[in-house]
Design a protein around this motif. Structure first.
Motif, PDB file in Angstrom:
ATOM      1  N   SER A 182       0.454  -1.223   0.360  1.00  0.00           N
ATOM      2  CA  SER A 182       0.020  -0.060  -0.121  1.00  0.00           C
ATOM      3  C   SER A 182       0.633   1.473   0.380  1.00  0.00           C
ATOM      4  O   SER A 182      -0.032   2.992  -0.486  1.00  0.00           O
ATOM      5  CB  SER A 182      -1.402   0.189   1.114  1.00  0.00           C
ATOM      6  OG  SER A 182      -0.301   0.254   2.465  1.00  0.00           O
ATOM      7  N   ALA A 183       2.171   1.505   0.782  1.00  0.00           N
ATOM      8  CA  ALA A 183       2.867   2.593   0.905  1.00  0.00           C
ATOM      9  C   ALA A 183       3.484   2.602  -0.769  1.00  0.00           C
ATOM     10  O   ALA A 183       3.792   3.539  -1.845  1.00  0.00           O
ATOM     11  CB  ALA A 183       4.691   2.103   1.464  1.00  0.00           C
ATOM     12  N   TRP A 184       3.556   1.703  -1.284  1.00  0.00           N
ATOM     13  CA  TRP A 184       4.233   1.560  -2.824  1.00  0.00           C
ATOM     14  C   TRP A 184       3.136   2.435  -3.951  1.00  0.00           C
ATOM     15  O   TRP A 184       3.314   3.573  -4.650  1.00  0.00           O
ATOM     16  CB  TRP A 184       4.897  -0.085  -3.453  1.00  0.00           C
ATOM     17  CG  TRP A 184       5.069   0.496  -4.483  1.00  0.00           C
ATOM     18  CD1 TRP A 184       6.491   0.678  -4.750  1.00  0.00           C
ATOM     19  CD2 TRP A 184       3.887   0.257  -5.795  1.00  0.00           C
ATOM     20  NE1 TRP A 184       6.220   0.661  -7.274  1.00  0.00           N
ATOM     21  CE2 TRP A 184       4.779   0.268  -7.539  1.00  0.00           C
ATOM     22  CE3 TRP A 184       2.743  -0.185  -5.918  1.00  0.00           C
ATOM     23  CZ2 TRP A 184       4.437   0.292  -8.850  1.00  0.00           C
ATOM     24  CZ3 TRP A 184       2.793  -0.779  -7.290  1.00  0.00           C
ATOM     25  CH2 TRP A 184       3.213  -0.093  -7.991  1.00  0.00           C
ATOM     26  N   ILE A 209      -5.047  -2.166   1.137  1.00  0.00           N
ATOM     27  CA  ILE A 209      -5.665  -1.877   2.179  1.00  0.00           C
ATOM     28  C   ILE A 209      -6.295  -3.098   2.358  1.00  0.00           C
ATOM     29  O   ILE A 209      -6.276  -3.194   3.887  1.00  0.00           O
ATOM     30  CB  ILE A 209      -6.169  -0.086   2.471  1.00  0.00           C
ATOM     31  CG1 ILE A 209      -4.880   0.819   2.096  1.00  0.00           C
ATOM     32  CG2 ILE A 209      -6.916   0.193   3.743  1.00  0.00           C
ATOM     33  CD1 ILE A 209      -4.830   1.516   1.900  1.00  0.00           C
ATOM     34  N   THR A 210      -7.457  -2.550   1.558  1.00  0.00           N
ATOM     35  CA  THR A 210      -7.988  -4.662   1.952  1.00  0.00           C
ATOM     36  C   THR A 210      -7.298  -5.468   2.435  1.00  0.00           C
ATOM     37  O   THR A 210      -7.987  -5.920   3.565  1.00  0.00           O
ATOM     38  CB  THR A 210      -9.393  -4.285   0.819  1.00  0.00           C
ATOM     39  OG1 THR A 210      -9.892  -2.764   0.527  1.00  0.00           O
ATOM     40  CG2 THR A 210      -9.955  -5.485   0.734  1.00  0.00           C
ATOM     41  N   VAL A 211      -6.752  -5.956   1.491  1.00  0.00           N
ATOM     42  CA  VAL A 211      -6.633  -6.837   2.168  1.00  0.00           C
ATOM     43  C   VAL A 211      -5.513  -7.031   3.486  1.00  0.00           C
ATOM     44  O   VAL A 211      -5.796  -8.171   4.320  1.00  0.00           O
ATOM     45  CB  VAL A 211      -4.551  -7.814   1.102  1.00  0.00           C
ATOM     46  CG1 VAL A 211      -4.026  -8.901   1.463  1.00  0.00           C
ATOM     47  CG2 VAL A 211      -5.471  -7.830   0.195  1.00  0.00           C
ATOM     48  N   ALA A 212      -4.561  -6.104   3.672  1.00  0.00           N
ATOM     49  CA  ALA A 212      -4.447  -5.680   5.136  1.00  0.00           C
ATOM     50  C   ALA A 212      -5.091  -6.001   6.117  1.00  0.00           C
ATOM     51  O   ALA A 212      -4.854  -5.881   6.870  1.00  0.00           O
ATOM     52  CB  ALA A 212      -3.707  -4.355   4.911  1.00  0.00           C
ATOM     53  N   VAL A 213      -6.308  -5.252   5.372  1.00  0.00           N
ATOM     54  CA  VAL A 213      -7.363  -4.837   7.228  1.00  0.00           C
ATOM     55  C   VAL A 213      -7.516  -6.922   7.473  1.00  0.00           C
ATOM     56  O   VAL A 213      -7.977  -6.741   8.304  1.00  0.00           O
ATOM     57  CB  VAL A 213      -8.612  -4.058   6.202  1.00  0.00           C
ATOM     58  CG1 VAL A 213      -9.993  -4.256   7.531  1.00  0.00           C
ATOM     59  CG2 VAL A 213      -7.644  -2.567   6.686  1.00  0.00           C
ATOM     60  N   VAL A 265       4.264   4.339   6.693  1.00  0.00           N
ATOM     61  CA  VAL A 265       3.655   3.580   5.993  1.00  0.00           C
ATOM     62  C   VAL A 265       4.309   2.312   6.221  1.00  0.00           C
ATOM     63  O   VAL A 265       4.860   1.447   7.215  1.00  0.00           O
ATOM     64  CB  VAL A 265       2.587   3.274   5.028  1.00  0.00           C
ATOM     65  CG1 VAL A 265       1.766   1.747   4.211  1.00  0.00           C
ATOM     66  CG2 VAL A 265       1.906   4.840   4.979  1.00  0.00           C
ATOM     67  N   VAL A 266       5.789   1.802   5.716  1.00  0.00           N
ATOM     68  CA  VAL A 266       6.366   1.502   5.676  1.00  0.00           C
ATOM     69  C   VAL A 266       6.941   0.693   7.195  1.00  0.00           C
ATOM     70  O   VAL A 266       6.915  -0.561   7.822  1.00  0.00           O
ATOM     71  CB  VAL A 266       8.020   1.666   4.879  1.00  0.00           C
ATOM     72  CG1 VAL A 266       8.946   0.016   4.809  1.00  0.00           C
ATOM     73  CG2 VAL A 266       7.515   1.551   3.182  1.00  0.00           C
ATOM     74  N   SER A 267       7.082   1.769   8.327  1.00  0.00           N
ATOM     75  CA  SER A 267       7.636   1.787   9.421  1.00  0.00           C
ATOM     76  C   SER A 267       6.059   0.661  10.176  1.00  0.00           C
ATOM     77  O   SER A 267       6.457  -0.473  10.817  1.00  0.00           O
ATOM     78  CB  SER A 267       7.673   2.377  10.331  1.00  0.00           C
ATOM     79  OG  SER A 267       6.448   3.132   9.929  1.00  0.00           O
ATOM     80  N   LEU A 268       5.155   0.903   9.447  1.00  0.00           N
ATOM     81  CA  LEU A 268       4.100   0.203  10.569  1.00  0.00           C
ATOM     82  C   LEU A 268       4.051  -2.119  10.002  1.00  0.00           C
ATOM     83  O   LEU A 268       4.347  -2.754  10.195  1.00  0.00           O
ATOM     84  CB  LEU A 268       2.993   0.337   9.869  1.00  0.00           C
ATOM     85  CG  LEU A 268       2.915   2.103  10.379  1.00  0.00           C
ATOM     86  CD1 LEU A 268       1.171   1.492   9.480  1.00  0.00           C
ATOM     87  CD2 LEU A 268       2.601   2.798  11.597  1.00  0.00           C
TER      88      LEU A 268
END
Length: 450
Positions: free
Chosen positions: A338-340, A354-358, A419-422
């Motif tokens: 999502s960051a990329w 974001i949908t996949v992450a959630v 975002v990457v840090s998360l």
């Protein structure tokens, strides 16, 4: 097959147990889901007011990040005391008290005036809500056996996607309605209405929740006896395997092990949730409002179904460990993607990531909680579950501050590095979840009895 396992197999096969669990699920779960729905809504709706608070009240980005995170400081300080008080006064009264008091604080955000009042109210919101989530986890662990617990945890967790699926357009809609049809700012209307929802839910909890199967008028005597027998048997196994008492639970290495896992999970959850409206608005090139609220609900719609499926089918230790590891890995990879996508202006791919992450991080929550509740009981459960949730939730304090600090030190238009840090912490959680294969609670054997 051990004596414990043989006894559990007999107890779990009781038709009275099955009917009792079914009745209890129908009676208790809707109220618990409503409580967490409103709680999650009130702790995250600040994301919809970020820009408006800056314009109307001069709330700075630093104060917003501090306020978003300081909620978890108040939450952490009062978490264990709240859980111990719940154990003393009973879930019915204490969960209702929590909802009513946090609802009053949540409505007060309608009158926030500057950085100081914003940060203070966020801290008080954490103080008043402390104990809700671990209290419900402990409550469910007292009502339902280990074999069914992930399914019930998953049902409870559905409040998160419901709160974002319905809460995102609700918050955006209240802001739009308030700006257009009332003399107040839209964000004031949003805070007031959603805060009062918690007060009403707390009052309702007094009528719908019951402290234990033995006090449940909706259960027959046979169902009460069957539920008591299986839970007493499970507690006896936990007592032989896990820490006994408050202090042993607080210093248990297993409790601290799952605290770290939960901390990593919460960094991913709140690092994404607090900034989801702004991230979606950036991807779409729109201001936060009704349209952004609708799109922000999409990840939670999919997460709803994935979380339910995982909870229903994660009914063995091996499956819980394997799936938990896999979903943590997926969470990290999706956050990085999502960051990329944001850095390269790929709106559709960004929403998909974001949908996949959630969906992935929602599914890991119920699985993660199944492990500590398999070896904690009584006062040890109140202290241990409180510790895991309080310190683990400090990930919600660290995430926005860390994300803001990294974005300021490595500035980009998309804020990609923040975002990457998360995502990095999700990979650590995956390694630790896989590490659970090297230790096992005796109560885990009860999962194999079908």
């Amino acid at each position: 097959m051990s004596t414990h396992t043989t006894d559990a197999k007999v107890l779990l096969s009781s038709p009275h147990l099955a009917s009792g669990i079914k009745k209890a699920t129908r009676r208790l779960m809707p109220m618990l889901i409503i409580l967490y729905f409103v709680a999650f809504l009130d702790r995250t709706n600040v994301g919809f007011a970020e820009q408006a608070l800056e314009i109307d009240r001069g709330i700075t980005a630093g104060a917003y990040a501090l306020g978003a995170g300081i909620f978890f400081i108040g939450y952490a300080i009062f978490e264990i005391p709240s859980n111990l008080l719940l154990d003393k006064f009973g879930a019915r009264f204490w969960l209702a008290r929590i909802a009513i008091t946090w609802g009053i604080v949540a409505t007060a955000f309608a009158w926030v005036s500057n950085d100081t009042s914003f940060v203070i109210l966020r801290f008080l919101l954490g103080v008043t809500e402390a104990g809700l989530f671990p209290g419900v986890i402990m409550f469910l662990a007292q009502w339902f056996p280990n074999q069914r617990r992930v399914q019930l945890f998953a049902l409870f967790y559905l409040a998160q996607p419901f709160s974002q699926m319905l809460g995102a357009p609700l918050s955006g809609g209240l802001i739009s309605f308030g700006d257009q049809f009332t003399p107040w700012h839209g964000w004031q209307v949003m805070f007031f209405v959603e805060g009062m929802m918690a007060v009403v839910a707390g009052i309702a909890a007094l009528f719908f929740l019951v402290d234990s199967p033995q006090k449940a008028k909706f259960l027959s005597d046979d169902e009460k006896a069957a539920m008591k027998a299986v839970m007493d048997h499970e507690d006896s196994v936990k007592g032989a395997d896990g820490p006994r008492g408050i202090l042993p639970a607080l210093v248990s290495w297993k409790v601290w092990y799952f605290t770290i896992i939960y901390f990593c999970l919460q960094i991913a959850v709140y690092g994404t949730t607090f900034y989801l409206p702004q991230q979606v608005a950036g991807l779409l090139g729109k201001n936060v409002g009704w349209e952004v609220g609708l799109v922000s609900a999409i990840p939670w719609v999919f997460g709803l179904f994935v979380c339910y499926y995982v909870g229903k089918n994660a009914n063995t230790v091996k499956r819980r460990r394997t799936w938990g590891t896999m979903f943590f890995l997926i969470t990290g990879a999706a956050i990085l993607f999502s960051a990329w996508a944001g850095a390269n202006g790929q709106a559709l791919l960004g929403i998909l990531a974001i949908t996949v992450a959630v969906s992935a991080f929602l599914s890991t929550g119920p699985i993660t909680w199944s492990f500590p509740t398999s070896f904690l009981a009584g006062a040890a459960a109140a202290a241990g579950i409180g510790l895991i949730n309080s310190l683990g939730n400090l990930g919600g304090f660290v995430a926005p501050i860390m994300r803001t600090a990294i974005n300021e030190s490595v500035p980009t238009d998309s804020g990609a590095w923040g975002v990457v840090s998360l995502g990095v912490f999700a990979f650590l959680a995956a390694a630790m979840m896989w590490g659970t294969r090297f230790f096992r609670a005796k109560a885990d054997d009860l999962l194999e009895t079908k």
